[in-house]
Design a protein around this motif. Structure first.
Motif, PDB file in Angstrom:
ATOM      1  N   ASN A   1     106.227 -15.992 103.570  1.00  0.00           N
ATOM      2  CA  ASN A   1     106.944 -15.306 104.647  1.00  0.00           C
ATOM      3  C   ASN A   1     108.434 -15.613 104.652  1.00  0.00           C
ATOM      4  O   ASN A   1     109.091 -15.529 105.686  1.00  0.00           O
ATOM      5  N   THR A   2     108.980 -15.946 103.487  1.00  0.00           N
ATOM      6  CA  THR A   2     110.388 -16.313 103.387  1.00  0.00           C
ATOM      7  C   THR A   2     111.003 -15.658 102.152  1.00  0.00           C
ATOM      8  O   THR A   2     110.366 -15.560 101.121  1.00  0.00           O
ATOM      9  N   THR A   3     112.240 -15.235 102.301  1.00  0.00           N
ATOM     10  CA  THR A   3     113.011 -14.756 101.156  1.00  0.00           C
ATOM     11  C   THR A   3     114.132 -15.745 100.912  1.00  0.00           C
ATOM     12  O   THR A   3     114.899 -16.059 101.823  1.00  0.00           O
TER      13      THR A   3
ATOM     14  N   ILE B   1     119.129  -0.108 107.839  1.00  0.00           N
ATOM     15  CA  ILE B   1     119.475  -1.520 107.923  1.00  0.00           C
ATOM     16  C   ILE B   1     118.385  -2.287 108.650  1.00  0.00           C
ATOM     17  O   ILE B   1     117.940  -1.894 109.724  1.00  0.00           O
ATOM     18  N   VAL B   2     117.955  -3.385 108.036  1.00  0.00           N
ATOM     19  CA  VAL B   2     116.938  -4.265 108.619  1.00  0.00           C
ATOM     20  C   VAL B   2     117.603  -5.392 109.394  1.00  0.00           C
ATOM     21  O   VAL B   2     117.224  -5.703 110.520  1.00  0.00           O
ATOM     22  N   ASN B   3     118.596  -6.025 108.771  1.00  0.00           N
ATOM     23  CA  ASN B   3     119.230  -7.176 109.389  1.00  0.00           C
ATOM     24  C   ASN B   3     120.559  -7.452 108.702  1.00  0.00           C
ATOM     25  O   ASN B   3     120.771  -7.033 107.564  1.00  0.00           O
ATOM     26  N   THR B   4     121.438  -8.146 109.392  1.00  0.00           N
ATOM     27  CA  THR B   4     122.672  -8.637 108.790  1.00  0.00           C
ATOM     28  C   THR B   4     122.758 -10.135 109.050  1.00  0.00           C
ATOM     29  O   THR B   4     122.350 -10.617 110.106  1.00  0.00           O
ATOM     30  N   ILE B   5     123.260 -10.847 108.062  1.00  0.00           N
ATOM     31  CA  ILE B   5     123.347 -12.299 108.128  1.00  0.00           C
ATOM     32  C   ILE B   5     124.724 -12.709 107.612  1.00  0.00           C
ATOM     33  O   ILE B   5     125.145 -12.250 106.552  1.00  0.00           O
ATOM     34  N   SER B   6     125.402 -13.583 108.336  1.00  0.00           N
ATOM     35  CA  SER B   6     126.661 -14.160 107.848  1.00  0.00           C
ATOM     36  C   SER B   6     126.369 -15.545 107.312  1.00  0.00           C
ATOM     37  O   SER B   6     125.556 -16.281 107.875  1.00  0.00           O
ATOM     38  N   HIS B   7     127.045 -15.896 106.229  1.00  0.00           N
ATOM     39  CA  HIS B   7     126.831 -17.204 105.616  1.00  0.00           C
ATOM     40  C   HIS B   7     128.182 -17.751 105.157  1.00  0.00           C
ATOM     41  O   HIS B   7     128.946 -17.055 104.485  1.00  0.00           O
TER      42      HIS B   7
ATOM     43  N   GLN C   1     112.382 -13.044 106.998  1.00  0.00           N
ATOM     44  CA  GLN C   1     111.786 -11.709 106.859  1.00  0.00           C
ATOM     45  C   GLN C   1     111.536 -11.041 108.210  1.00  0.00           C
ATOM     46  O   GLN C   1     110.569 -10.327 108.407  1.00  0.00           O
ATOM     47  N   ARG C   2     112.475 -11.248 109.115  1.00  0.00           N
ATOM     48  CA  ARG C   2     112.428 -10.583 110.420  1.00  0.00           C
ATOM     49  C   ARG C   2     113.623  -9.646 110.536  1.00  0.00           C
ATOM     50  O   ARG C   2     114.690  -9.909 110.000  1.00  0.00           O
ATOM     51  N   ASP C   3     113.413  -8.564 111.272  1.00  0.00           N
ATOM     52  CA  ASP C   3     114.502  -7.622 111.471  1.00  0.00           C
ATOM     53  C   ASP C   3     115.447  -8.136 112.563  1.00  0.00           C
ATOM     54  O   ASP C   3     115.283  -9.264 113.068  1.00  0.00           O
ATOM     55  N   ALA C   4     116.410  -7.329 112.928  1.00  0.00           N
ATOM     56  CA  ALA C   4     117.438  -7.740 113.886  1.00  0.00           C
ATOM     57  C   ALA C   4     116.885  -8.042 115.278  1.00  0.00           C
ATOM     58  O   ALA C   4     117.520  -8.759 116.050  1.00  0.00           O
TER      59      ALA C   4
ATOM     60  N   VAL D   1     109.048  -7.865 109.021  1.00  0.00           N
ATOM     61  CA  VAL D   1     109.175  -6.625 108.257  1.00  0.00           C
ATOM     62  C   VAL D   1     107.911  -6.387 107.437  1.00  0.00           C
ATOM     63  O   VAL D   1     107.134  -7.305 107.187  1.00  0.00           O
ATOM     64  N   ASN D   2     107.730  -5.159 107.017  1.00  0.00           N
ATOM     65  CA  ASN D   2     106.566  -4.776 106.218  1.00  0.00           C
ATOM     66  C   ASN D   2     106.790  -5.105 104.743  1.00  0.00           C
ATOM     67  O   ASN D   2     107.912  -5.294 104.294  1.00  0.00           O
TER      68      ASN D   2
END
Length: 93
Positions: free
Chosen positions: A15-17, A43-49, A62-65, A70-71
């Motif tokens: 359950n992790t990317t 768009i599923v999600n945005t992430i800042s790093h 693997q979760r949306d916003a 997610v599927n």
């Protein structure tokens, strides 16, 4: 990896990317923005790093916003940092 030494890879396990990206040292101390898309382009999600070094990695749950899992399917992750944009495909089983 492109000719500038920049690469982006996403690997999904359970359950992790896990996302790894390589950038030139001139990108250190900058923020990179990652956008995750479904195969249809939505768009599923945005992430800042924060870029800590030439080689960076982090994980996505693997979760949306809105926090929903997610599927399974094909996804695209796009990284933008400074003037560079790079993308990669990955699959969630």
């Amino acid at each position: 990896q492109n000719s500038n030494g920049i690469s982006l890879q996403a690997i999904s396990i359970h359950n992790t990317t896990f996302i790894e990206f390589n950038v030139p040292v001139s990108f250190v101390s900058k923020n990179a923005e990652f956008t995750i898309f479904r195969a249809d382009g939505s768009i599923v999600n945005t992430i800042s790093h924060y870029v800590r070094g030439s080689v960076n990695n982090f994980s996505w749950d693997q979760r949306d916003a809105v926090g929903k899992n997610v599927n399974s399917g094909m996804y695209i992750i796009k990284m933008q940092c400074m003037e560079i944009v790079i993308s990669s495909k990955f699959t969630i089983l």
